[in-house]
Design an enzyme around this catalytic site. Structure first.
Site, short mmCIF file in Angstrom:
data_model
loop_
_atom_site.label_atom_id
_atom_site.label_comp_id
_atom_site.label_asym_id
_atom_site.label_seq_id
_atom_site.Cartn_x
_atom_site.Cartn_y
_atom_site.Cartn_z
N ASP A 296 -6.18 -3.28 1.22
CA ASP A 296 -5.94 -3.83 -0.11
C ASP A 296 -7.13 -3.57 -1.03
O ASP A 296 -8.30 -3.68 -0.60
CB ASP A 296 -5.69 -5.34 -0.04
CG ASP A 296 -4.32 -5.69 0.53
OD1 ASP A 296 -3.53 -4.77 0.78
OD2 ASP A 296 -4.05 -6.90 0.72
N ARG A 350 5.13 -1.79 0.42
CA ARG A 350 3.90 -1.73 -0.38
C ARG A 350 3.15 -0.43 -0.14
O ARG A 350 2.07 -0.40 0.45
CB ARG A 350 2.99 -2.94 -0.11
CG ARG A 350 3.65 -4.26 -0.43
CD ARG A 350 2.71 -5.44 -0.22
NE ARG A 350 3.37 -6.71 -0.54
CZ ARG A 350 2.79 -7.90 -0.42
NH1 ARG A 350 1.54 -7.98 0.02
NH2 ARG A 350 3.46 -8.99 -0.74
#
Length: 481
Positions: A296, A350
């Site tokens: 991330d 994602r």
């Protein structure tokens, strides 16, 4: 870029490149050093933390890997690629102050070059070197649950024990690289989160959001705010995302594989990231989410490139920006990220999900299945352009089973509330629809002139068809030797 001279391991630019800034010079006395609180186990019992992390959710990892410990260096300590700066292609090579050369620890002096074989050695090297330029070479298998030279294993005992004892904070001016062992196996990190930066107050006792907002309100440059972590290279590592022993709640785990938080000029390359031996399907009961992100990029981070890496067997793979309107204070105008030459193979969602980011993706390979019965690798969704994002996608190859070309939009590519989205040059192939050229624009309007942008770096764009063969040949850990 062409460089004419190397002095004491430091690359000196030719006169044509004299304006390029060594990212090392963007760090200084105010650069944070968070290492003290990480990498030290506290063996605490599970307790509620802010109403989360119910002790009843505690569960040790249900399976452990076949360990690949090492005790010797097959290179004899000879450096090959470790001093190399990051290439100039990607957002990592830029800043608001001009072009940047990300050197990591490339200029490390002799006593700041480390070869480590276990987690305690890795943590000790970071603590000794601090923000000095440093090269840390990892050989074998790192897991902070092992101690005493990889002879004693103890599982994490709580959220607190894992958050602090199971995480390694990587400071500015670091090159962290894996070196293949004597059997040719890439270095591997299991049960351990890598943290690059953190959202901190300007001074001890302050509030990160309030302090940053005041800094901006006082007319100061946000890039001069004193808590950025900069100039980091991480390459050639297998990273197994940690099994969360004490997750936040039934839907949310805590620990990422890699988190970039308030970091700048970060180059992540030739990584292989997945859930390893502990996918979420091994979880039982109410608390069946045991992993958070694979990699991330969040909390105002900027100028980051992720290249030549493999992502597989993971849900919630990558966030660029971890919140909508409530994060505008840190994220608006930041989160410049490049994804190139990567292979998402069995990563389920994602790829990435993007809020606020100005993201360039080119020549990536996405493969998966919507028909498999294996929930750990069943494709759910791909690139997701969300709130205030502005994305440019070029020449990807999508290789699928179970997905029709008529289902491509809304599944492989989707979005809402973005300010710009451009997509072109892709190939989609599947057992349901054969092979088709697709632009991937998916009915989204082209952005207005005010939202158009061009990557500020030179890059060589392959055809999508070439990507199908070039990416598997090059991507992932172990390829740098």
């Amino acid at each position: 870029m062409n460089y004419s001279l190397i002095v004491a391991g430091v690359l000196l630019a030719s006169s044509a490149q004299a304006a390029t800034i060594d990212a090392k010079t963007l760090t200084g006395a105010s650069t944070p050093l968070q290492v003290a609180q990480y990498g030290v186990r506290n063996y605490s019992a599970p307790v509620l933390v802010g109403g989360l992390h119910d002790p009843a959710s505690y569960a040790a990892a249900p399976k452990l890997p076949v360990w690949q410990f090492a005790a010797s260096d097959p290179t004899g300590g000879v450096l090959k690629f470790e001093r190399d700066p990051a290439p100039a292609t990607g957002w990592h090579a830029h800043s608001r102050k001009g072009p940047v050369l990300v050197t990591g620890g490339g200029s490390a002096i002799a006593n700041r070059v480390y070869t480590v074989y276990n987690g305690q050695q890795l943590v000790a090297a970071i603590k000794e070197a601090g923000n000095d330029p440093k090269i840390i070479r990892v050989i074998g298998h790192i897991d902070l649950r092992w101690s005493q030279n990889n002879t004693v294993f103890r599982e994490y005992t709580s959220y607190s024990d894992q958050k602090f004892g199971g995480s390694i904070a990587i400071p500015s001016n670091t090159t962290l690289v894996g070196i293949n062992d004597a059997q040719g196996r890439p270095a591997r990190i299991t049960g351990t989160s890598l943290l690059i930066g953190g959202e901190l107050p300007a001074a001890a006792g302050g509030d990160p959001e309030a302090d940053f907002k005041k800094w901006i309100a006082d007319g100061k440059d946000g890039d001069d705010y004193p808590t950025w972590t900069r100039n980091v290279i991480v390459r050639n590592l297998v990273i197994d995302t940690p099994w969360d022993v004490n997750p936040e709640d039934s839907d949310n785990a805590y620990a990422d594989g890699v988190t970039v938080s308030r970091g700048q000029n970060i180059y992540l390359d030739h990584l292989t990231i997945s859930d390893g031996d502990t996918p979420d399907s091994l979880a039982t009961g109410t608390y069946d989410t045991r992993h958070d992100g694979a990699l991330d990029v969040v909390r105002g981070s900027d100028y980051v490139t992720i290249s030549n890496s493999v992502f597989g067997k993971h849900h919630k793979t990558t966030l660029v920006g971890n919140g909508d309107g409530g994060r505008a204070w840190s994220d608006e105008g930041r989160l410049h990220v490049t994804f190139s030459g990567n292979w998402w193979d069995g990563a389920t969602t994602r790829l990435p999900l993007n809020r606020f980011g100005q993201v360039h993706m080119f020549n990536n390979l996405i493969s998966g299945s919507t028909s498999t019965k294996d929930s750990d690798v069943k494709f759910g969704s791909g690139t997701d352009a969300r709130y205030r994002s502005n994305m440019l996608l070029e020449n990807h190859y999508y290789n699928f089973t179970g997905l029709k070309v008529t289902e491509f939009c809304g599944k492989a590519i989707k979005g809402k509330d973005f300010i710009g989205f451009r997509s072109s040059g892709h190939i989609f192939t599947s057992d349901k629809s054969g092979t088709s050229a697709v632009d991937g624009q998916c009915g989204f309007a082209q952005p207005p002139a005010a939202s158009l942008w061009t990557p500020p770096y030179a890059y060589t764009l392959q055809t999508a068809t070439a990507t199908l063969t070039s990416v598997p040949a090059n991507a992932g850990a172990g390829k740098l030797k």
